[in-house]
Design an enzyme around this catalytic site. Sequence first.
Site, mmCIF file in Angstrom:
data_model
loop_
_atom_site.group_PDB
_atom_site.id
_atom_site.type_symbol
_atom_site.label_atom_id
_atom_site.label_comp_id
_atom_site.label_asym_id
_atom_site.label_seq_id
_atom_site.Cartn_x
_atom_site.Cartn_y
_atom_site.Cartn_z
ATOM 1 N N LYS A 53 0.896 -1.312 0.110
ATOM 2 C CA LYS A 53 -0.053 0.072 0.125
ATOM 3 C C LYS A 53 0.908 1.440 -0.091
ATOM 4 O O LYS A 53 0.494 2.229 -0.735
ATOM 5 C CB LYS A 53 -0.897 0.004 1.406
ATOM 6 C CG LYS A 53 -2.034 -0.825 0.732
ATOM 7 C CD LYS A 53 -2.821 -1.221 2.394
ATOM 8 C CE LYS A 53 -3.821 -2.505 2.132
ATOM 9 N NZ LYS A 53 -4.783 -2.860 3.292
ATOM 10 N N GLN A 97 -4.535 -1.549 9.403
ATOM 11 C CA GLN A 97 -4.575 -2.759 8.827
ATOM 12 C C GLN A 97 -5.198 -3.680 9.795
ATOM 13 O O GLN A 97 -4.910 -3.754 11.114
ATOM 14 C CB GLN A 97 -3.154 -3.224 8.504
ATOM 15 C CG GLN A 97 -3.119 -4.582 7.805
ATOM 16 C CD GLN A 97 -3.754 -4.635 6.265
ATOM 17 O OE1 GLN A 97 -3.626 -3.519 5.657
ATOM 18 N NE2 GLN A 97 -3.930 -5.592 5.828
ATOM 19 N N ASP A 120 -11.139 3.085 4.051
ATOM 20 C CA ASP A 120 -11.525 1.694 3.790
ATOM 21 C C ASP A 120 -12.969 1.417 3.659
ATOM 22 O O ASP A 120 -13.521 0.369 3.321
ATOM 23 C CB ASP A 120 -10.839 0.928 5.123
ATOM 24 C CG ASP A 120 -9.716 0.104 4.967
ATOM 25 O OD1 ASP A 120 -9.468 -0.378 3.852
ATOM 26 O OD2 ASP A 120 -9.052 0.168 6.016
HETATM 27 N N1 GUN Z 1 -7.239 -6.556 6.119
HETATM 28 C C1 GUN Z 1 -7.432 -7.598 5.149
HETATM 29 N N2 GUN Z 1 -7.956 -6.728 3.927
HETATM 30 C C2 GUN Z 1 -8.061 -5.531 4.515
HETATM 31 C C3 GUN Z 1 -8.424 -4.072 3.934
HETATM 32 O O1 GUN Z 1 -8.847 -4.078 2.859
HETATM 33 N N3 GUN Z 1 -8.285 -3.195 4.994
HETATM 34 C C4 GUN Z 1 -7.567 -3.212 5.804
HETATM 35 N N4 GUN Z 1 -7.559 -2.184 6.554
HETATM 36 N N5 GUN Z 1 -7.265 -4.275 6.422
HETATM 37 C C5 GUN Z 1 -7.487 -5.416 5.811
#
Ligand code: GUN
Length: 283
Positions: A53, A97, A120
């Site tokens: 990311k 995350q 998100d």
């Molecule tokens: N863990 C797995 N997929 C995601 C996501 O799309 N966003 C976040 N913040 N954590 C995750």
Amino acid sequence: MTATLIDGNALAKRIRAEVATRAAALTARGHQPGLAVVLVGEDPASQVYVRNKVKACEDNGLYSSLDRYPADLTESDLLARIDELNRDPKINGILVQLPLPKHIDSHKVLEAIAPEKDVDGFHVSNAGALMTGAPLFRPCTPYGCMKMLESVEFPLRGAVAVVIGASNIVGKPMAMMLLQAGATVTICNSKTRDLAAHTRNADVIVAAVGKRNIVTADMVKPGAAVIDVGMNRDDQGKLCGDVDFQGVKDVAGFITPVPGGVGPMTITMLLVNTIEAAERALG
Ligand code: GUN
């Protein structure tokens, strides 16, 4: 192979080029868009995801910050950091995350993120607004799946869609987006009795349970679109999805590969959401 491959890398590249142009325009106005990524603990998969990311931000002209905390970070310290990021004008998007360590209440943490920085789309106000049709942000993975279906002009109005998996991150928002596009949607889960009876009737299957080969060729209607959100390892340790690609590709009309399918689209939609947050902040 009869199915048309929906190439996530190629689509992601096209969308990221637009993202980079929009980021450059914002930067030229003195407002480089910024994403804050917060990682708690040492989960190996999460470490890879956050690295990707941050790199995607760098590659496309967005500013990013990465906070890495040990697994014993207290909930109140995490909430205090989120409060700082909510007030930081350089930061347009905040991503914590998941999963978080067990002693931290994820719900409380996600609710602490300012909804206008919730790139998100997990905050209750955005999740709720998705149900009524107009969220500030859509969760990145299902949003990416919708873009993949759109890219091949797959007709969703009146289509039968089956989503396998009912998580807050993928399954539930995916179902809402398909419903809004006019599909008749069934949400299945790992306990669904006779899953094949549902999938065989589906024009669209989205597999998001994290279980290898949960969708096999005999479960797929000829011509259906099969979107594979799974991220698993096969017996040789190779990355694979939830769908038996080798079998299903000869029955489906469209299929996404793993790797190179949904994965690159998830991060791309995170960039899109962050740019939108930055454009909105500028007014
Ligand atoms: N863990 C797995 N997929 C995601 C996501 O799309 N966003 C976040 N913040 N954590 C995750």
